[in-house]
Scaffold this motif. Structure first.
Motif, short mmCIF file in Angstrom:
data_model
loop_
_atom_site.label_atom_id
_atom_site.label_comp_id
_atom_site.label_asym_id
_atom_site.label_seq_id
_atom_site.Cartn_x
_atom_site.Cartn_y
_atom_site.Cartn_z
N MET A 132 0.83 -1.18 0.00
CA MET A 132 0.00 0.00 0.00
C MET A 132 0.87 1.25 0.00
SD MET A 132 -2.96 -0.29 2.74
CE MET A 132 -4.42 0.53 2.41
N THR A 133 0.60 2.10 -0.90
CA THR A 133 1.33 3.36 -0.94
C THR A 133 0.41 4.48 -0.47
OG1 THR A 133 1.53 2.62 -3.23
CG2 THR A 133 3.21 4.08 -2.44
N SER A 134 0.91 5.28 0.41
CA SER A 134 0.08 6.39 0.86
C SER A 134 0.45 7.62 0.05
CB SER A 134 0.26 6.64 2.35
OG SER A 134 1.56 7.10 2.59
N HIS A 135 -0.56 8.25 -0.50
CA HIS A 135 -0.34 9.46 -1.28
C HIS A 135 -0.68 10.67 -0.43
CE1 HIS A 135 0.40 7.40 -5.04
NE2 HIS A 135 -0.61 6.59 -4.75
N GLN A 136 0.28 11.52 -0.27
CA GLN A 136 0.08 12.74 0.51
C GLN A 136 -0.49 13.79 -0.44
OE1 GLN A 136 0.98 12.54 3.70
NE2 GLN A 136 0.60 14.61 4.39
N THR A 137 -1.74 14.18 -0.21
CA THR A 137 -2.31 15.23 -1.05
C THR A 137 -1.95 16.59 -0.44
OG1 THR A 137 -4.38 15.16 0.17
CG2 THR A 137 -4.25 13.81 -1.81
N THR A 138 -1.70 17.51 -1.31
CA THR A 138 -1.35 18.85 -0.86
C THR A 138 -2.62 19.57 -0.42
OG1 THR A 138 0.43 18.90 -2.48
CG2 THR A 138 -0.23 21.00 -1.55
N GLN A 139 -2.62 20.04 0.81
CA GLN A 139 -3.77 20.79 1.30
C GLN A 139 -3.68 22.22 0.78
OE1 GLN A 139 -3.51 20.29 5.57
NE2 GLN A 139 -5.24 18.89 5.49
N THR A 140 -4.79 22.66 0.23
CA THR A 140 -4.82 24.03 -0.28
C THR A 140 -5.96 24.79 0.38
OG1 THR A 140 -6.24 23.39 -2.13
CG2 THR A 140 -3.86 23.40 -2.53
N MET A 141 -5.90 26.09 0.25
CA MET A 141 -6.97 26.93 0.81
C MET A 141 -7.29 28.02 -0.19
SD MET A 141 -4.69 28.79 3.73
CE MET A 141 -3.70 27.35 4.07
N LYS A 142 -8.48 28.56 -0.02
CA LYS A 142 -8.89 29.67 -0.87
C LYS A 142 -8.06 30.90 -0.52
CE LYS A 142 -13.66 28.10 -1.07
NZ LYS A 142 -15.03 28.38 -0.63
N PRO A 143 -7.90 31.80 -1.47
CA PRO A 143 -7.15 33.03 -1.19
C PRO A 143 -7.71 33.81 0.00
CG PRO A 143 -7.53 32.80 -3.54
CD PRO A 143 -8.31 31.72 -2.87
N ALA A 144 -9.02 33.81 0.17
CA ALA A 144 -9.63 34.55 1.29
C ALA A 144 -9.15 33.98 2.63
CB ALA A 144 -11.15 34.49 1.21
N THR A 145 -9.06 32.67 2.73
CA THR A 145 -8.60 32.03 3.96
C THR A 145 -7.12 32.36 4.20
OG1 THR A 145 -10.17 30.24 3.59
CG2 THR A 145 -8.38 29.81 5.15
N ALA A 146 -6.33 32.28 3.13
CA ALA A 146 -4.90 32.58 3.27
C ALA A 146 -4.70 34.04 3.68
CB ALA A 146 -4.18 32.29 1.95
N ALA A 147 -5.47 34.95 3.08
CA ALA A 147 -5.35 36.38 3.43
C ALA A 147 -5.70 36.59 4.89
CB ALA A 147 -6.26 37.21 2.53
N LYS A 148 -6.74 35.90 5.36
CA LYS A 148 -7.15 36.02 6.76
C LYS A 148 -6.03 35.53 7.68
CE LYS A 148 -11.10 34.92 9.68
NZ LYS A 148 -12.38 34.23 9.75
N LYS A 149 -5.42 34.41 7.33
CA LYS A 149 -4.33 33.86 8.15
C LYS A 149 -3.09 34.77 8.13
CE LYS A 149 -5.64 29.00 7.79
NZ LYS A 149 -5.64 28.52 9.16
N LEU A 150 -2.91 35.49 7.02
CA LEU A 150 -1.78 36.40 6.90
C LEU A 150 -2.08 37.78 7.50
CD1 LEU A 150 -0.69 35.56 3.24
CD2 LEU A 150 0.59 35.03 5.33
N GLY A 151 -3.36 38.02 7.82
CA GLY A 151 -3.76 39.29 8.41
C GLY A 151 -3.76 40.45 7.43
N VAL A 152 -4.09 40.15 6.16
CA VAL A 152 -4.14 41.20 5.15
C VAL A 152 -5.51 41.24 4.48
CG1 VAL A 152 -1.65 41.17 4.68
CG2 VAL A 152 -3.16 39.69 3.36
N TYR A 153 -5.81 42.37 3.86
CA TYR A 153 -7.07 42.59 3.17
C TYR A 153 -6.96 41.97 1.78
CZ TYR A 153 -11.11 45.35 1.57
OH TYR A 153 -12.33 45.75 1.08
#
Length: 130
Positions: free
Chosen positions: A1-22
């Motif tokens: 069995m091979t485990s495939h690590q999927t890359t977690q992504t987020m919407k730009p709005a979520t990333a902006a919120k986490k970065l503290g920018v508008y």
């Protein structure tokens, strides 16, 4: 069995919120793409010039504006501030110190005092034998 690590992504709005920018002030390529967790970490660890400028000068999202003014987000709304503000606009508001801002700062100070009082009360209860 091979485990495939999927890359977690987020919407730009979520990333902006986490970065503290508008979000609307970020570059078009940031707004139109998706951001992986690795990209977000890289942006936080070594922010590009556009991110440094946004954090320094704004426009800032409402949570950041509220924090810089020392009030709650609800207090911003009560004061009629519904849009993003630049650092210059925030500094001007602080200097002007309108009545609503003074009132909201006092309210926020009371809320913080009450939170400390409740925390101390709960700590005392936890320390007492039953």
């Amino acid at each position: 069995m091979t485990s495939h690590q999927t890359t977690q992504t987020m919407k730009p709005a979520t990333a902006a919120k986490k970065l503290g920018v508008y979000l609307e002030a970020t570059p078009a390529e940031f707004q139109e793409g998706v951001v992986s967790r690795a990209e977000l970490s890289a942006l936080q660890a070594d922010p590009p010039q556009w991110l440094q400028d946004l954090r320094r000068n704004g426009p800032h999202p409402r949570p950041v504006v509220a924090a810089k003014l020392g009030i709650s987000i609800s207090g911003l709304a009560r004061g009629g501030i519904t849009e993003a503000l630049t650092t210059e606009q925030i500094d001007a508001l602080k200097a002007e110190s309108p009545e609503w801002l003074q009132k909201e700062r006092a309210t926020q100070a009371e809320v913080r005092k009450e939170a400390v009082r409740i925390k101390e009360k709960n700590a005392e209860r936890g320390d007492q034998p039953r």
